[in-house]
Design a protein around this motif. Structure first.
Motif, PDB file in Angstrom:
ATOM      1  N   GLU A   1      39.704  40.455  41.655  1.00 25.69           N
ATOM      2  CA  GLU A   1      39.046  41.720  42.016  1.00 25.69           C
ATOM      3  C   GLU A   1      40.065  42.851  42.124  1.00 25.69           C
ATOM      4  OE1 GLU A   1      36.486  41.780  45.582  1.00 25.69           O
ATOM      5  OE2 GLU A   1      36.697  43.962  45.480  1.00 25.69           O
TER       6      GLU A   1
ATOM      7  N   THR B   1      40.931  44.062  38.702  1.00 25.76           N
ATOM      8  CA  THR B   1      39.787  44.795  38.136  1.00 25.76           C
ATOM      9  C   THR B   1      39.636  46.168  38.783  1.00 25.76           C
ATOM     10  OG1 THR B   1      38.702  42.685  37.835  1.00 25.76           O
ATOM     11  CG2 THR B   1      37.287  44.622  37.673  1.00 25.76           C
ATOM     12  N   ASN B   2      39.723  46.207  40.105  1.00 28.07           N
ATOM     13  CA  ASN B   2      39.559  47.486  40.825  1.00 28.07           C
ATOM     14  C   ASN B   2      40.650  48.484  40.440  1.00 28.07           C
ATOM     15  OD1 ASN B   2      37.261  46.786  42.211  1.00 28.07           O
ATOM     16  ND2 ASN B   2      38.348  46.062  44.029  1.00 28.07           N
TER      17      ASN B   2
ATOM     18  N   GLU C   1      39.937  49.771  37.001  1.00 29.38           N
ATOM     19  CA  GLU C   1      38.761  50.645  37.022  1.00 29.38           C
ATOM     20  C   GLU C   1      39.127  52.029  37.561  1.00 29.38           C
ATOM     21  OE1 GLU C   1      35.337  48.542  38.595  1.00 29.38           O
ATOM     22  OE2 GLU C   1      34.467  50.499  39.146  1.00 29.38           O
TER      23      GLU C   1
ATOM     24  N   ASN D   1      43.565  45.212  48.190  1.00 29.97           N
ATOM     25  CA  ASN D   1      42.253  45.214  47.543  1.00 29.97           C
ATOM     26  C   ASN D   1      41.215  45.941  48.397  1.00 29.97           C
ATOM     27  OD1 ASN D   1      40.392  44.550  45.460  1.00 29.97           O
ATOM     28  ND2 ASN D   1      39.553  42.984  46.822  1.00 29.97           N
TER      29      ASN D   1
ATOM     30  N   LEU E   1      41.681  49.513  47.631  1.00 31.33           N
ATOM     31  CA  LEU E   1      41.109  49.873  46.317  1.00 31.33           C
ATOM     32  C   LEU E   1      39.588  50.005  46.401  1.00 31.33           C
ATOM     33  CD1 LEU E   1      43.195  47.543  43.958  1.00 31.33           C
ATOM     34  CD2 LEU E   1      43.616  49.948  44.497  1.00 31.33           C
ATOM     35  N   ARG E   2      38.968  49.060  47.101  1.00 29.58           N
ATOM     36  CA  ARG E   2      37.505  49.145  47.285  1.00 29.58           C
ATOM     37  C   ARG E   2      37.129  50.464  47.964  1.00 29.58           C
ATOM     38  NH1 ARG E   2      35.490  43.645  50.194  1.00 29.58           N
ATOM     39  NH2 ARG E   2      35.998  42.179  48.544  1.00 29.58           N
TER      40      ARG E   2
ATOM     41  N   LYS F   1      37.295  53.436  45.727  1.00 32.33           N
ATOM     42  CA  LYS F   1      36.107  53.492  44.859  1.00 32.33           C
ATOM     43  C   LYS F   1      34.909  54.052  45.631  1.00 32.33           C
ATOM     44  CE  LYS F   1      35.115  49.869  42.370  1.00 32.33           C
ATOM     45  NZ  LYS F   1      35.034  48.451  41.937  1.00 32.33           N
TER      46      LYS F   1
END
Ligand SMILES: Cc1ncc(COP(=O)(O)O)c(C=O)c1O
Length: 360
Positions: free
Chosen positions: A52, A55-56, A59, A247, A250-251, A254
């Protein structure tokens, strides 16, 4: 909520929301009944975090499958050595010197191979960023290295240079602070402890086709990028907690609307403080030339050291922490990374104006 505003240059402020989430999950990570600190890095629940996070990161940066993201140890400083070990081989690498960290990167590369300096801002005590036409590249470099934001001096590139070779950037202190055409870079690295959250992990974003050009004969397995790429950053025990927390950051980025939204807030935050400097009639003096100013690290001095000491001491009493400048520039530095709340930057600007009213 934090009771102070944290202006440290790194390790630095982390979003309250992220810290709270980590606290909530501390004793029971992803329903495992164990803390993330206790869990095997081979466990499925942690593998999901690694995937994740990659990916994050991609993205947020608008990068596709032609890039990999690795999560390594040894700080950005280890990248200073890994880059030439993997990519310098028999060629020559060009270094753009805009501060202490790029000088350190160059010093490590020199131990490995041939280097050339494309620009050296040392004469002006690194108070400005070179223009494109000032960059003097060598005939056929194998890569060009730059530092996008100079944490100590408070300068930042506001353009991506055109270079005759793959571009490598140390983005330790401004990664994910604004939208950029990240595809222009062959390799980006950043110690996480400023804009990505915790100390202990370094993000390396690398173009697959560039990775393929790496020297296969690097003598230390751990210092080969391919080792980590092939094993999804799980060749050896990774800094599990740091990657987990990164992470969460990063979430959260977003959730906030990604880099365009974050950049808008960062512009306003830096604006409050630079306005206080510019409106002070020389009471506060910015170190960086105006067109080279950093959005992340705002460096300034006052008439004498005594006033600066008073400013730091009174600031601390009001809850403004970490304002003392780096010893190589002296004076004061306010680091306003992504996680610094807008009201913190505004409150500091108000404090600066009030301090000047009382002492000016
Ligand atoms: C731009 C930049 N590069 C590199 C470093 C060194 O990072 P680390 O301590 O992770 O090795 C720093 C640390 O402050 C930095 O600001």
């Amino acid at each position: 909520m934090s009771s102070v505003y944290n202006f440290y240059a790194g390790p630095a402020v982390i979003f309250d929301e992220v810290l709270r989430r980590a606290e909530e999950e501390f004793f029971d990570f992803a329903g495992t009944g164990m803390s993330v600190l206790e869990i095997s890095h081979r466990a499925k629940a942690f593998d999901r975090v690694m995937i994740e996070a990659e990916t994050n990161m991609k993205e947020l940066m608008g990068l596709g499958d032609d890039y990999r993201v690795l999560f390594l140890q040894g700080g950005a400083s280890t990248q200073f050595s890994m880059i030439p070990m993997n990519f310098l081989k028999n060629g020559r690498a060009d270094y753009i010197l805009t501060g202490s960290w790029s000088k350190k990167a160059l010093a490590e590369a020199k131990k490995i191979g041939d280097t050339s300096v494309a620009f050296d801002g040392g004469d002006g005590n690194f108070s400005r960023i070179p223009k494109q036409e000032e960059l003097m590249f060598s005939a056929d470099p194998v890569y060009v290295h730059m530092t996008t934001n100079n944490t100590i001096f408070g300068t930042e590139f506001n353009y991506i240079p055109d270079t005759p070779a793959p571009l490598i950037a140390d983005m330790s202190s401004d990664i994910l602070s604004k939208p950029l055409d990240f595809q222009r870079f062959a390799l980006i690295y950043a110690g996480a402890q400023k804009n990505l959250g915790p100390a202990g992990v370094t993000a390396v974003v690398i173009r697959r086709s560039f990775l393929e050009t790496a020297d296969q004969n690097v003598p230390a397995t751990m210092l080969k990028y391919a080792t980590h790429a092939e094993k999804n950053s799980l060749y050896n025990t990774p800094p599990v907690f740091s990657v987990y927390l990164l992470n969460l950051v990063l979430r959260h980025l977003k959730d906030l609307g990604g880099l365009p939204a974050i950049a808008e807030v960062n512009q306003r935050k830096a604006g409050y403080i630079y306005d206080a400097i510019d409106g002070s009639d020389g009471f506060y003096r910015g170190h960086a030339q105006k067109d080279s100013r950093s959005l992340m690290n705002i460096t300034f001095t006052m008439a004498n050291e005594e006033s600066e000491k008073k400013f730091v001491a009174e600031g601390e009493q009001e809850g403004f922490i970490g304002l003392k400048g780096h010893r190589s520039v002296g004076g004061l530095r306010a680091s306003v990374y992504n996680a610094m709340p807008e009201e913190g930057a505004k409150a500091l600007a108000d404090f600066m104006k009030e301090f000047m009213r009382k002492n000016g």
